[in-house]
Write a protein that holds these residues in place. Sequence first.
Motif, PDB file in Angstrom:
ATOM      1  N   SER A  99       0.835  -1.190   0.000  1.00 22.22           N
ATOM      2  CA  SER A  99       0.000   0.000   0.000  1.00 22.22           C
ATOM      3  C   SER A  99       0.873   1.243   0.000  1.00 22.22           C
ATOM      4  O   SER A  99       2.101   1.167   0.032  1.00 22.22           O
ATOM      5  N   ASP A 100       0.195   2.417  -0.035  1.00 25.63           N
ATOM      6  CA  ASP A 100       0.899   3.686   0.158  1.00 25.63           C
ATOM      7  C   ASP A 100       0.698   4.203   1.580  1.00 25.63           C
ATOM      8  O   ASP A 100       0.967   5.357   1.874  1.00 25.63           O
ATOM      9  N   GLY A 101       0.199   3.337   2.452  1.00 22.25           N
ATOM     10  CA  GLY A 101      -0.093   3.702   3.832  1.00 22.25           C
ATOM     11  C   GLY A 101      -1.565   3.912   4.083  1.00 22.25           C
ATOM     12  O   GLY A 101      -2.019   3.861   5.230  1.00 22.25           O
ATOM     13  N   LEU A 102      -2.344   4.144   3.007  1.00 22.54           N
ATOM     14  CA  LEU A 102      -3.781   4.347   3.154  1.00 22.54           C
ATOM     15  C   LEU A 102      -4.578   3.514   2.147  1.00 22.54           C
ATOM     16  O   LEU A 102      -5.636   2.989   2.463  1.00 22.54           O
ATOM     17  N   VAL A 103      -4.059   3.398   0.923  1.00 23.92           N
ATOM     18  CA  VAL A 103      -4.754   2.672  -0.145  1.00 23.92           C
ATOM     19  C   VAL A 103      -3.901   1.493  -0.582  1.00 23.92           C
ATOM     20  O   VAL A 103      -2.705   1.639  -0.844  1.00 23.92           O
ATOM     21  N   GLN A 104      -4.493   0.324  -0.671  1.00 23.43           N
ATOM     22  CA  GLN A 104      -3.770  -0.850  -1.134  1.00 23.43           C
ATOM     23  C   GLN A 104      -3.412  -0.711  -2.609  1.00 23.43           C
ATOM     24  O   GLN A 104      -4.171  -0.148  -3.401  1.00 23.43           O
ATOM     25  N   ILE A 105      -2.256  -1.223  -2.988  1.00 26.34           N
ATOM     26  CA  ILE A 105      -1.761  -1.105  -4.361  1.00 26.34           C
ATOM     27  C   ILE A 105      -2.778  -1.657  -5.351  1.00 26.34           C
ATOM     28  O   ILE A 105      -3.044  -1.044  -6.397  1.00 26.34           O
ATOM     29  N   ASP A 106      -3.360  -2.805  -5.039  1.00 28.48           N
ATOM     30  CA  ASP A 106      -4.298  -3.440  -5.966  1.00 28.48           C
ATOM     31  C   ASP A 106      -5.587  -2.657  -6.146  1.00 28.48           C
ATOM     32  O   ASP A 106      -6.343  -2.929  -7.075  1.00 28.48           O
ATOM     33  N   ARG A 107      -5.854  -1.692  -5.263  1.00 29.55           N
ATOM     34  CA  ARG A 107      -7.097  -0.923  -5.321  1.00 29.55           C
ATOM     35  C   ARG A 107      -6.858   0.535  -5.691  1.00 29.55           C
ATOM     36  O   ARG A 107      -7.769   1.356  -5.598  1.00 29.55           O
ATOM     37  N   ALA A 108      -5.647   0.868  -6.122  1.00 29.24           N
ATOM     38  CA  ALA A 108      -5.277   2.274  -6.292  1.00 29.24           C
ATOM     39  C   ALA A 108      -5.325   2.758  -7.733  1.00 29.24           C
ATOM     40  O   ALA A 108      -4.931   3.892  -7.995  1.00 29.24           O
ATOM     41  N   ALA A 109      -5.792   1.946  -8.677  1.00 32.99           N
ATOM     42  CA  ALA A 109      -5.797   2.364 -10.081  1.00 32.99           C
ATOM     43  C   ALA A 109      -7.085   1.930 -10.757  1.00 32.99           C
ATOM     44  O   ALA A 109      -7.695   0.920 -10.394  1.00 32.99           O
ATOM     45  N   VAL A 110      -7.504   2.706 -11.753  1.00 32.53           N
ATOM     46  CA  VAL A 110      -8.674   2.382 -12.563  1.00 32.53           C
ATOM     47  C   VAL A 110      -8.262   1.353 -13.609  1.00 32.53           C
ATOM     48  O   VAL A 110      -7.335   1.609 -14.388  1.00 32.53           O
ATOM     49  N   PRO A 111      -8.889   0.182 -13.636  1.00 32.22           N
ATOM     50  CA  PRO A 111      -8.519  -0.832 -14.639  1.00 32.22           C
ATOM     51  C   PRO A 111      -8.640  -0.282 -16.061  1.00 32.22           C
ATOM     52  O   PRO A 111      -9.638   0.344 -16.418  1.00 32.22           O
ATOM     53  N   GLY A 112      -7.583  -0.495 -16.857  1.00 23.31           N
ATOM     54  CA  GLY A 112      -7.583  -0.044 -18.239  1.00 23.31           C
ATOM     55  C   GLY A 112      -7.044   1.353 -18.457  1.00 23.31           C
ATOM     56  O   GLY A 112      -6.916   1.796 -19.604  1.00 23.31           O
ATOM     57  N   SER A 113      -6.715   2.063 -17.384  1.00 22.43           N
ATOM     58  CA  SER A 113      -6.188   3.420 -17.519  1.00 22.43           C
ATOM     59  C   SER A 113      -4.671   3.398 -17.602  1.00 22.43           C
ATOM     60  O   SER A 113      -4.034   2.363 -17.424  1.00 22.43           O
ATOM     61  N   HIS A 114      -4.083   4.558 -17.875  1.00 22.33           N
ATOM     62  CA  HIS A 114      -2.633   4.711 -17.818  1.00 22.33           C
ATOM     63  C   HIS A 114      -2.211   4.953 -16.366  1.00 22.33           C
ATOM     64  O   HIS A 114      -3.036   5.349 -15.522  1.00 22.33           O
ATOM     65  N   GLY A 115      -0.927   4.728 -16.087  1.00 18.52           N
ATOM     66  CA  GLY A 115      -0.479   4.976 -14.729  1.00 18.52           C
ATOM     67  C   GLY A 115       0.980   4.663 -14.528  1.00 18.52           C
ATOM     68  O   GLY A 115       1.679   4.212 -15.444  1.00 18.52           O
ATOM     69  N   ALA A 116       1.437   4.919 -13.320  1.00 17.79           N
ATOM     70  CA  ALA A 116       2.824   4.641 -12.945  1.00 17.79           C
ATOM     71  C   ALA A 116       2.866   4.289 -11.475  1.00 17.79           C
ATOM     72  O   ALA A 116       2.043   4.763 -10.672  1.00 17.79           O
ATOM     73  N   PHE A 117       3.833   3.438 -11.099  1.00 18.12           N
ATOM     74  CA  PHE A 117       4.087   3.079  -9.712  1.00 18.12           C
ATOM     75  C   PHE A 117       5.311   3.868  -9.255  1.00 18.12           C
ATOM     76  O   PHE A 117       6.343   3.872  -9.936  1.00 18.12           O
ATOM     77  N   VAL A 118       5.213   4.517  -8.104  1.00 23.57           N
ATOM     78  CA  VAL A 118       6.357   5.244  -7.554  1.00 23.57           C
ATOM     79  C   VAL A 118       6.449   4.938  -6.064  1.00 23.57           C
ATOM     80  O   VAL A 118       5.440   4.709  -5.396  1.00 23.57           O
ATOM     81  N   HIS A 119       7.675   4.938  -5.543  1.00 17.56           N
ATOM     82  CA  HIS A 119       7.876   4.579  -4.131  1.00 17.56           C
ATOM     83  C   HIS A 119       7.669   5.811  -3.262  1.00 17.56           C
ATOM     84  O   HIS A 119       8.616   6.420  -2.749  1.00 17.56           O
ATOM     85  N   ARG A 120       6.388   6.167  -3.125  1.00 19.65           N
ATOM     86  CA  ARG A 120       5.982   7.308  -2.314  1.00 19.65           C
ATOM     87  C   ARG A 120       4.790   6.904  -1.455  1.00 19.65           C
ATOM     88  O   ARG A 120       4.061   5.970  -1.772  1.00 19.65           O
TER      89      ARG A 120
END
Length: 285
Positions: free
Chosen positions: A53-74
Amino acid sequence: MARRRSADGWDARVMPQGAGRFPLERVFCLVGTNPADYDVALGMSAAAVGARSDGLVQIDRAAVPGSHGAFVHRSHSGRYGLVNSEEGYQNLRRFLFGDLRVEASLVGHRMPAEPRTSWQAEVLMAIRGLPVVVHERQAAHWCPVPLPQPDAAGAAEPVPLTTTFLRTDLPRPATSPTMRYALHLRILSLRTDKGFLGFGDHLEQTADFDDALVVDVGTGPAPAIWATWNSLIPGAIKDHEPQGRPLTDEDPAVGRWVAHIPFPVNAHPIVGEGASVRLTATPWR
């Protein structure tokens, strides 16, 4: 993101598509992977949500399926949070105002079908001139890219690695006019013994394959792209200049450019002789 409603299967991440709907292609999700720096409620939030997670939102729940995005260690917010991060600014700057999209996928791979062995990839994306990596998926951050085994016919589905947005009007070195980025790719294997991870032949922090694909993109009216593995570049990357003709466009369609970059020979026992990184470039407005 809100949690799924179990009663009717509603998922807060999903954006309905169709006439009059906001298109998924115009959505960018920045996913944080560092819960340690989220100190809200004396760290109890991060402890409750967990490591992935990012401390509040789990990684698997933090993005809209099918959208663009990036993972960053923040973390989710705070002095080391996503909102004020250089990673977030640089990603959105290119997504909102860029003019070229380049997608990279692993294709044609055949991972060794060894008993009780699974494979995963770590991906880091760096753009020349930036002090941060703009995309980072690592096992240490609980978000590597799983590499599935081929099906019965021997085929493996393409594995998306990253999507890069570039701006041709941003400053570049006077001696090297191309837009350059590097896709650092590490492939690791994990073995289990009676349901537990096996460490008998394990070398911590050591990958079975570790190399970086250095990509140079010309700024002309049509994409001109050169790509080579760092292990094949003599000397320092900063001194490297692409040589010869650019990669051949394998797609006859107008407005779409495709090329495949084979893996180095030393990677064939791991990914197979037919494995390559497929680059797909399209205009972005």
